[in-house]
Design a protein around this motif. Structure first.
Motif, PDB file in Angstrom:
ATOM      1  N   THR A   1       4.452  -7.658  12.011  1.00  0.00           N
ATOM      2  CA  THR A   1       4.160  -6.326  12.060  1.00  0.00           C
ATOM      3  C   THR A   1       2.457  -6.653  12.234  1.00  0.00           C
ATOM      4  N   ASP A   2       1.802  -5.807  12.706  1.00  0.00           N
ATOM      5  CA  ASP A   2       0.423  -5.622  13.142  1.00  0.00           C
ATOM      6  C   ASP A   2      -0.321  -6.371  12.117  1.00  0.00           C
ATOM      7  N   ALA A   3      -0.207  -5.824  10.808  1.00  0.00           N
ATOM      8  CA  ALA A   3      -0.963  -6.657   9.674  1.00  0.00           C
ATOM      9  C   ALA A   3      -0.530  -7.950   9.548  1.00  0.00           C
ATOM     10  N   SER A   4       0.744  -8.466   9.839  1.00  0.00           N
ATOM     11  CA  SER A   4       1.280  -9.864   9.662  1.00  0.00           C
ATOM     12  C   SER A   4       0.544 -10.593  10.582  1.00  0.00           C
TER      13      SER A   4
ATOM     14  N   ALA B   1      -2.171  -9.866  12.370  1.00  0.00           N
ATOM     15  CA  ALA B   1      -3.753 -10.090  12.297  1.00  0.00           C
ATOM     16  C   ALA B   1      -3.961 -11.288  10.993  1.00  0.00           C
ATOM     17  N   ALA B   2      -3.414 -11.181  10.053  1.00  0.00           N
ATOM     18  CA  ALA B   2      -3.361 -11.942   9.031  1.00  0.00           C
ATOM     19  C   ALA B   2      -3.240 -13.609   9.561  1.00  0.00           C
TER      20      ALA B   2
ATOM     21  N   HIS C   1       5.980 -12.208   6.726  1.00  0.00           N
ATOM     22  CA  HIS C   1       6.006 -12.589   7.948  1.00  0.00           C
ATOM     23  C   HIS C   1       7.516 -12.756   8.621  1.00  0.00           C
TER      24      HIS C   1
END
Length: 113
Positions: free
Chosen positions: A19-22, A24-25, A89
């Motif tokens: 995902t975009d959040a994953s 980015a993290a 993830h």
């Protein structure tokens, strides 16, 4: 009483559908997970690069020798799956390489006299 052996396990895999959040993290922490961070630990050391294509986790596990390398590999893969899922993830194609440190032969260079 069973003999305990120390196993070093490398679990490799491919990031999948991050995902975009994953993404980015992972990128925010990429410098903490590079090649210089590779070491075997009971909790596992995660390494990857900015390309976010492949990763590895390195574990050092203590297990009954009679359970063998196959069990150590299965345990490490299970630990990797849990860790990656809990972090959110996506991944696929986990595979492990196991070394029994107690039976590993060390080839030493002959001493020169």
């Amino acid at each position: 009483m069973s003999t305990q052996h120390t196993y070093r396990v490398i679990v490799r895999g491919t990031w999948d559908e991050l995902t975009d959040a994953s993404r980015a993290a992972l990128l925010a922490e990429v410098d903490e997970h590079g090649l210089t961070q590779m070491k075997f630990t009971p909790e596992g050391t995660l390494t990857y690069d900015r390309a976010l294509k492949h990763f590895s986790l390195r574990y050092e596990l203590l297990s009954d020798a009679e359970d063998g390398e196959e069990m150590a590999g299965a345990l490490a893969e299970e630990m990797a799956e849990t860790r990656l899922r809990e972090a959110g993830h996506g991944f696929r194609e986990l595979r492990s390489t196991v070394t029994d440190m107690d039976t590993m032969k060390i080839n030493r260079k002959p001493s020169r006299r």
